[in-house]
Write an enzyme that holds these catalytic residues in place. Structure first.
Site, PDB file in Angstrom:
ATOM      1  CG  ASP A   1      51.900  54.236  41.252  1.00  0.00           C
ATOM      2  OD1 ASP A   1      51.159  54.671  40.380  1.00  0.00           O
ATOM      3  OD2 ASP A   1      52.754  53.218  41.242  1.00  0.00           O
TER       4      ASP A   1
ATOM      5  CG  HIS B   1      51.294  45.905  37.541  1.00  0.00           C
ATOM      6  ND1 HIS B   1      51.673  45.647  38.770  1.00  0.00           N
ATOM      7  CD2 HIS B   1      52.315  46.714  36.729  1.00  0.00           C
ATOM      8  CE1 HIS B   1      52.897  46.319  39.000  1.00  0.00           C
ATOM      9  NE2 HIS B   1      53.382  46.659  37.732  1.00  0.00           N
TER      10      HIS B   1
ATOM     11  CE1 TYR C   1      55.810  47.541  41.504  1.00  0.00           C
ATOM     12  CE2 TYR C   1      54.524  49.653  42.536  1.00  0.00           C
ATOM     13  CZ  TYR C   1      54.998  48.785  41.212  1.00  0.00           C
ATOM     14  OH  TYR C   1      55.037  49.403  40.326  1.00  0.00           O
TER      15      TYR C   1
ATOM     16  CE  LYS D   1      51.255  50.911  38.882  1.00  0.00           C
ATOM     17  NZ  LYS D   1      51.832  50.993  40.250  1.00  0.00           N
TER      18      LYS D   1
END
Length: 283
Positions: free
Chosen positions: A47, A110, A52, A77
């Site tokens: 994931d 998200h 990120y 996401k």
């Protein structure tokens, strides 16, 4: 290498591994740890998210692991800055390019808040979701879903969407147990995914968790993860340390008693640990 195959069947009949490896920003990614998780621990569910900043690094880790693409479940996401019909499609293709894949197994919106000037969050969510539905129809995304959506957001989607999300991924741990949301999702055919299962480590020193770890001859993180997956929650603990990742995967060889499940259930304190710097949950 151990193998585990407990899955959750989604409304589109695809099966997502109930246990995955989460990634994050701010030092939350380790190339060696991901390769170890894939090669040595049997992890097949990863994931991540554009937010990120590690999609490109993950591509290199997957390549080095030599695990075939069709054995992997890759979730990423869509960040709110990319919401909107055309921008969502462009962002999805960009994520695929960074990840080095031709398709995503699961693509999530998200957050429910969109931050688009002069437009309602609901309208932007609906437009964005239409793009995700089309990408799912095209095979660019095998499954689509949302993250951090509340019941009111999902009720609006029932009216606005062609299909309901396959997954809603939300903070879930002993101190944050949104059972009303979980049950609503399940009643609508939306699988529930939980992130932050160790409460950022805060659950590991709680007396109830420590006592159960001693009782079962396990460590505290294994008890927390076992409790989560035993509740049927798709669970994605994060770690950059190979030994911790191995421990976090060793949760299928024991079962918590119903009494002990309830003991952890009583720890709920409505304690949210994940926050962003701009307002959320307001529309």
């Amino acid at each position: 290498m151990q193998h585990f195959s407990e899955d959750v069947e989604l409304s589109n009949r695809l099966k997502i591994p109930i246990l995955g490896l989460g990634t994050s920003h701010h030092g939350g990614y380790s190339h060696d740890a991901v390769v170890y998780a894939l090669r040595e621990c049997g992890v097949r569910h990863i994931d991540t998210a554009k937010r990120y900043g590690c999609e490109e690094a993950l591509s290199k880790s997957i390549t080095e692991s030599r695990v075939p693409r069709d054995e992997l479940w890759i979730t990423t996401k869509l960040w709110p800055q990319d919401y909107g019909y055309q921008s969502a499609k462009e962002a999805c293709r960009a994520s695929c390019a960074r990840l080095g894949v031709e398709y995503l197994d699961l693509y999530l919106m998200h957050w429910p808040d969109c931050g688009v000037p002069a437009r309602s969050n609901r309208d932007v969510r609906a437009e964005t979701w239409r793009a995700l539905e089309e990408m799912c129809d095209e095979g660019l995304c095998r499954s689509i879903g949302v993250s951090n959506f509340l019941i009111r957001h999902l009720e609006e989607m029932k009216e606005d969407a062609g299909v309901m999300p396959h997954v809603n991924q939300v903070e879930f741990h002993p101190f944050q147990q949104p059972w009303r949301l979980v049950e609503f999702c399940r009643s609508e055919g939306v699988a529930f995914g939980g992130y932050c299962p160790l409460a950022k480590g805060q659950a590991l020193n709680h007396p109830v968790i420590v006592e159960l770890a001693q009782k079962y001859g396990r460590n505290a993180s294994q008890v927390c993860i076992r409790w989560s997956i035993q509740n049927g929650i798709i669970t994605i603990p994060k770690s950059t340390k190979p030994d911790r990742i191995l421990e976090n995967c060793q949760v299928f060889g024991f079962t918590l008693s119903e009494e002990d499940m309830q003991s952890i259930g009583r720890l709920h304190a409505d304690k949210k640990l994940i926050h962003l710097s701009y307002p959320l949950w307001n529309g």
